[in-house]
Design an enzyme around this catalytic site. Structure first.
Site, PDB file in Angstrom:
ATOM      1  N   GLY A  20       0.732  -1.159  -0.123  1.00 52.39           N
ATOM      2  CA  GLY A  20      -0.259   0.018   0.066  1.00 52.39           C
ATOM      3  C   GLY A  20       1.032   1.296  -0.060  1.00 52.39           C
ATOM      4  O   GLY A  20       2.028   1.208   0.046  1.00 52.39           O
ATOM      5  N   GLY A  23       1.647   5.342  -4.156  1.00 53.21           N
ATOM      6  CA  GLY A  23       1.566   6.366  -4.995  1.00 53.21           C
ATOM      7  C   GLY A  23       0.456   6.403  -6.027  1.00 53.21           C
ATOM      8  O   GLY A  23       0.609   6.873  -7.116  1.00 53.21           O
ATOM      9  N   LYS A  24      -0.458   5.330  -5.612  1.00 54.72           N
ATOM     10  CA  LYS A  24      -1.619   5.010  -6.597  1.00 54.72           C
ATOM     11  C   LYS A  24      -2.449   6.559  -6.991  1.00 54.72           C
ATOM     12  O   LYS A  24      -2.682   6.825  -8.134  1.00 54.72           O
ATOM     13  CB  LYS A  24      -2.508   4.125  -6.037  1.00 54.72           C
ATOM     14  CG  LYS A  24      -1.619   2.778  -5.928  1.00 54.72           C
ATOM     15  CD  LYS A  24      -2.714   1.612  -5.340  1.00 54.72           C
ATOM     16  CE  LYS A  24      -3.200   1.693  -3.942  1.00 54.72           C
ATOM     17  NZ  LYS A  24      -2.248   1.684  -3.014  1.00 54.72           N
ATOM     18  N   GLY A  48      -5.712   5.886   1.677  1.00 50.46           N
ATOM     19  CA  GLY A  48      -5.140   7.131   1.797  1.00 50.46           C
ATOM     20  C   GLY A  48      -4.729   7.431   0.715  1.00 50.46           C
ATOM     21  O   GLY A  48      -3.205   7.274   0.559  1.00 50.46           O
ATOM     22  N   HIS A  49      -5.169   8.058  -0.494  1.00 55.94           N
ATOM     23  CA  HIS A  49      -4.554   8.578  -1.768  1.00 55.94           C
ATOM     24  C   HIS A  49      -4.358   9.706  -1.694  1.00 55.94           C
ATOM     25  O   HIS A  49      -5.294  10.463  -1.923  1.00 55.94           O
ATOM     26  CB  HIS A  49      -5.425   7.674  -2.862  1.00 55.94           C
ATOM     27  CG  HIS A  49      -5.821   6.349  -2.935  1.00 55.94           C
ATOM     28  ND1 HIS A  49      -6.487   5.690  -3.824  1.00 55.94           N
ATOM     29  CD2 HIS A  49      -5.157   5.522  -1.942  1.00 55.94           C
ATOM     30  CE1 HIS A  49      -6.441   4.216  -3.513  1.00 55.94           C
ATOM     31  NE2 HIS A  49      -5.553   4.295  -2.560  1.00 55.94           N
ATOM     32  N   THR A  50      -2.931  10.404  -1.634  1.00 59.28           N
ATOM     33  CA  THR A  50      -2.709  11.649  -1.876  1.00 59.28           C
ATOM     34  C   THR A  50      -2.468  12.032  -3.185  1.00 59.28           C
ATOM     35  O   THR A  50      -1.821  11.570  -4.127  1.00 59.28           O
ATOM     36  CB  THR A  50      -1.220  11.749  -0.968  1.00 59.28           C
ATOM     37  OG1 THR A  50      -1.586  11.137   0.268  1.00 59.28           O
ATOM     38  CG2 THR A  50      -0.935  13.245  -0.967  1.00 59.28           C
ATOM     39  N   GLN A 231      -4.816  -0.292  -1.210  1.00 58.46           N
ATOM     40  CA  GLN A 231      -4.077  -1.149  -0.531  1.00 58.46           C
ATOM     41  C   GLN A 231      -3.190  -1.727  -1.522  1.00 58.46           C
ATOM     42  O   GLN A 231      -2.785  -1.198  -2.659  1.00 58.46           O
ATOM     43  CB  GLN A 231      -4.756  -2.247  -0.056  1.00 58.46           C
ATOM     44  CG  GLN A 231      -5.555  -1.813   1.439  1.00 58.46           C
ATOM     45  CD  GLN A 231      -6.843  -1.160   1.049  1.00 58.46           C
ATOM     46  OE1 GLN A 231      -7.858  -1.692   0.440  1.00 58.46           O
ATOM     47  NE2 GLN A 231      -6.925  -0.144   1.591  1.00 58.46           N
ATOM     48  N   THR A 246      -5.264  -6.976   4.856  1.00 56.67           N
ATOM     49  CA  THR A 246      -6.506  -6.238   4.922  1.00 56.67           C
ATOM     50  C   THR A 246      -7.426  -7.210   4.759  1.00 56.67           C
ATOM     51  O   THR A 246      -7.287  -8.568   4.742  1.00 56.67           O
ATOM     52  CB  THR A 246      -6.451  -5.097   4.001  1.00 56.67           C
ATOM     53  OG1 THR A 246      -7.716  -4.161   4.399  1.00 56.67           O
ATOM     54  CG2 THR A 246      -6.502  -5.424   2.728  1.00 56.67           C
ATOM     55  N   THR A 307      -4.009   8.079   6.339  1.00 55.69           N
ATOM     56  CA  THR A 307      -5.181   7.569   7.009  1.00 55.69           C
ATOM     57  C   THR A 307      -5.043   7.719   8.511  1.00 55.69           C
ATOM     58  O   THR A 307      -5.775   8.186   9.260  1.00 55.69           O
ATOM     59  CB  THR A 307      -5.507   6.249   6.517  1.00 55.69           C
ATOM     60  OG1 THR A 307      -5.878   6.245   5.268  1.00 55.69           O
ATOM     61  CG2 THR A 307      -7.115   5.827   7.206  1.00 55.69           C
ATOM     62  N   GLY A 309      -1.738   8.589  10.293  1.00 56.56           N
ATOM     63  CA  GLY A 309      -0.592   9.416  10.797  1.00 56.56           C
ATOM     64  C   GLY A 309       0.434   8.647  11.295  1.00 56.56           C
ATOM     65  O   GLY A 309       1.517   9.076  11.938  1.00 56.56           O
ATOM     66  N   PRO A 311       3.872   6.472  11.676  1.00 57.63           N
ATOM     67  CA  PRO A 311       5.022   6.664  11.008  1.00 57.63           C
ATOM     68  C   PRO A 311       5.214   5.086  10.161  1.00 57.63           C
ATOM     69  O   PRO A 311       4.881   4.177  10.544  1.00 57.63           O
ATOM     70  CB  PRO A 311       6.155   6.784  11.868  1.00 57.63           C
ATOM     71  CG  PRO A 311       5.445   6.307  13.497  1.00 57.63           C
ATOM     72  CD  PRO A 311       4.257   6.854  13.108  1.00 57.63           C
ATOM     73  N   GLY A 422       8.344  13.051  -8.251  1.00 59.67           N
ATOM     74  CA  GLY A 422       7.973  14.285  -7.525  1.00 59.67           C
ATOM     75  C   GLY A 422       6.379  14.024  -7.315  1.00 59.67           C
ATOM     76  O   GLY A 422       5.817  13.196  -8.118  1.00 59.67           O
TER      77      GLY A 422
HETATM   78  P1  IMO Z   1      -3.840   2.568   0.423  1.00 58.77           P
HETATM   79  O1  IMO Z   1      -5.009   2.286  -0.369  1.00 58.77           O
HETATM   80  C1  IMO Z   1      -1.248   1.001   3.498  1.00 58.77           C
HETATM   81  C2  IMO Z   1      -2.967  -1.770   6.236  1.00 58.77           C
HETATM   82  C3  IMO Z   1      -3.215  -1.221   7.840  1.00 58.77           C
HETATM   83  C4  IMO Z   1      -2.922  -2.694   8.449  1.00 58.77           C
HETATM   84  C5  IMO Z   1      -3.541  -3.842   7.582  1.00 58.77           C
HETATM   85  C6  IMO Z   1      -5.119  -4.003   7.790  1.00 58.77           C
HETATM   86  O2  IMO Z   1      -3.518   3.867   0.895  1.00 58.77           O
HETATM   87  O3  IMO Z   1      -2.612   1.870  -0.218  1.00 58.77           O
HETATM   88  P2  IMO Z   1      -7.380  -2.357   7.783  1.00 58.77           P
HETATM   89  O4  IMO Z   1      -7.818  -1.366   8.418  1.00 58.77           O
HETATM   90  O5  IMO Z   1      -7.304  -2.629   6.255  1.00 58.77           O
HETATM   91  O6  IMO Z   1      -7.831  -3.854   8.500  1.00 58.77           O
HETATM   92  O7  IMO Z   1      -5.611  -2.778   8.251  1.00 58.77           O
HETATM   93  O8  IMO Z   1      -3.671  -3.271   6.155  1.00 58.77           O
HETATM   94  N1  IMO Z   1      -3.747  -1.175   5.082  1.00 58.77           N
HETATM   95  C7  IMO Z   1      -2.866  -0.186   4.190  1.00 58.77           C
HETATM   96  N2  IMO Z   1      -1.563   0.330   4.367  1.00 58.77           N
HETATM   97  N3  IMO Z   1      -1.872   1.643   2.656  1.00 58.77           N
HETATM   98  C8  IMO Z   1      -3.350   1.270   2.631  1.00 58.77           C
HETATM   99  O9  IMO Z   1      -3.943   1.621   1.727  1.00 58.77           O
HETATM  100  C9  IMO Z   1      -3.781   0.478   3.820  1.00 58.77           C
HETATM  101  N4  IMO Z   1      -5.214  -0.215   4.025  1.00 58.77           N
HETATM  102  C10 IMO Z   1      -4.940  -0.907   5.066  1.00 58.77           C
HETATM  103  O10 IMO Z   1      -1.939  -0.415   8.063  1.00 58.77           O
HETATM  104  O11 IMO Z   1      -1.579  -3.063   8.686  1.00 58.77           O
HETATM  105 MG    MG Z   2      -2.543   4.390   2.744  1.00 61.69          MG
END
Ligand code: IMO
Ligand code: MG
Length: 436
Positions: A20, A23-24, A48-50, A231, A246, A307, A309, A311, A422
């Site tokens: 996850g 940078g999607k 959390g897509h920035t 993810q 997840t 999502t 905060g 680290p 960037g």
């Molecule tokens: P994007 O779309 C990074 C991680 C959580 C945790 C595990 C399970 O921004 O790439 P959950 O709340 O889904 O049951 O948590 O999955 N996780 C992500 N890590 N980017 C994400 O989404 C994530 N969505 C879930 O941190 O380890």
């Molecule tokens: Mg994320």
């Protein structure tokens, strides 16, 4: 050779190739310029897509990253779990920044995240103690559990308040029994939950549709469609680091089910991978650097969860993991993001295999305990120590940076179609023709 953005009438699928946060959001925002429809097919507001564009910087959790183009229709497909409160907050925030979300629709088949899902996510995590998954606490796992257990509430249920109330009454009885008797936590009130969701229903009902039909019509009209993954591959419940995963499949294969189309209708699958690795939450990550280098990557790249905060754990690029992702998803090409973060290092490393128990392992193990014991085998390459953010063509990158990208392509068995240097749209290299 995969054509990336010069082929308007195609269905392109964008999938995370790591854990996850690859940078999607940036890649979807970029590709949306030529698209007419963007569909989310999995996950929920754990994503959390920035996106950084002329409107500002946005952290989108549910709203598809195509929302910034007024003629793009955005869809939350049936495979998404929707927290109506956070969706409305996101829509309002976009509106405040002058972004109109009128063309955003929700599948009537999409399941809703209910207040008890959030409560149970927290209680389950607490119960796991030292083995906590480190979920985003957004109720994602409990909501997908209810979907499969056939005790969910769907967006379509918002359209009929009598059904909504009786369904809720029946389910809340069961949920309250678990919350109070298993966990000893306070029960939720039916009236309160109903009133809250009845309010959401008033606002969201006009957006609830049979969205698969909208998708089928767009494909029939030969419009360009993007399927937006959330993810990353290694968080997949089947192929990821179970149980540190997840609860819905982020894989290319699930795009068909979560949006409502067939595999043959997808023209290109683009894997998004960062030029290094990050992970947030628990579970194995073979290339994690718990030293000053890891710290430096985190600081330079501001690797803190969009999502939660938290680290993010940082480390070198893991070619074993991304090659696995390339095969599982059938990537046509990858978009390699955040190459600029590595600009300062005198040398850069790529993990080419693992070692555990005196053996070399060249594949991503299914045994999570084994993966936990794996030590990375690194190949060290020259760094470039030159800023790359102004490069707009592959040939303009420093020679050592070109070599780094080409080595990754070779190791993962897949060409880089995009290299991102960037956060902004223009800080992008479309590698066309692709390097050998
Ligand atoms: P994007 O779309 C990074 C991680 C959580 C945790 C595990 C399970 O921004 O790439 P959950 O709340 O889904 O049951 O948590 O999955 N996780 C992500 N890590 N980017 C994400 O989404 C994530 N969505 C879930 O941190 O380890
Ligand atoms: Mg994320």
């Amino acid at each position: 050779m995969p054509v990336l953005i010069d082929e308007p009438a195609s269905v392109q699928l964008i999938v995370g190739a790591q854990w996850g946060d690859e940078g999607k959001g940036k890649i979807i925002d970029l590709l949306s310029e030529r698209a007419r429809m963007v569909v989310r097919f999995s996950g929920g507001d754990n994503a959390g897509h920035t996106v950084v564009n002329p409107h500002g910087e946005f952290k989108l959790h549910l709203v598809p990253s195509g929302i910034f183009y007024p003629d793009v229709t955005c869809i939350l497909g049936n495979g998404v779990v929707v927290n109506p409160g956070s969706l409305l907050a996101e829509i309002d925030d976009l509106h405040k920044h002058g972004v109109d979300a009128a063309r955003l629709f929700i599948s009537d088949r999409a399941h809703l995240i209910m207040p008890y899902h959030l409560v149970l996510d927290g209680l389950e995590e607490k119960r796991r103690g030292a083995k906590a998954i480190g979920t985003t606490l957004k109720g994602i796992g409990p909501a997908f559990t209810d979907k499969v257990a056939r005790q969910g509430i769907r967006a379509g249920d918002l359209l009929n308040k009598t059904t909504l109330r009786s369904r809720l009454a029946e389910l809340l009885d069961l949920k309250n029994a678990i919350i109070t008797r298993v966990y000893g936590a306070p029960a939720l009130s039916l009236d309160q939950v109903y009133d809250e969701y009845s309010g959401y229903a008033d606002r969201l009902a006009p957006r609830v549709r049979q969205t698969e039909i909208m998708l089928h019509d767009a494909i029939a009209r030969k419009e360009a469609v993007l399927l937006e993954g959330a993810q990353g591959t290694l968080l997949d419940p089947d192929f990821g680091t179970y149980p540190y995963t997840t609860s819905s499949s982020p894989l290319a294969g699930n795009a068909c089910i979560g949006a409502g189309l067939g595999p043959g209708q997808i023209d290109h699958v683009i894997g998004v991978a960062k030029a290094y690795s990050t992970r947030v939450g628990g579970g194995p990550m073979p290339t994690e650097l718990k030293d000053a280098t890891g710290e430096l990557i985190r600081e330079r790249a501001h690797e803190f969860g969009a999502t939660t905060g938290r680290p993010r754990r940082c480390g070198w690029f893991d070619a074993v993991a991304v090659r696995f992702a390339a095969r599982l998803n059938g990537f046509s090409s990858i978009a390699l993001t955040r190459l600029d973060i590595l600009d300062i290092f005198p040398s850069v490393k790529i993990c080419v295999a693992y070692r555990a128990g005196g053996k070399t392992i060249d594949h991503f193990p299914s045994d999570t305990d084994l993966l936990e014991r794996c030590e990375p085998v690194y190949e060290e390459l020259h760094g470039w120590q030159t800023p790359t953010e102004r490069s707009r063509q592959f040939g303009a990158l420093p020679a050592a940076a070109q070599k780094y990208v080409e080595r990754i392509e070779k190791l993962i068995g897949c060409p880089a179609g995009i290299v991102s240097v960037g956060a902004r749209r223009e800080e992008t290299i479309v590698v066309n023709p692709l390097p050998a």
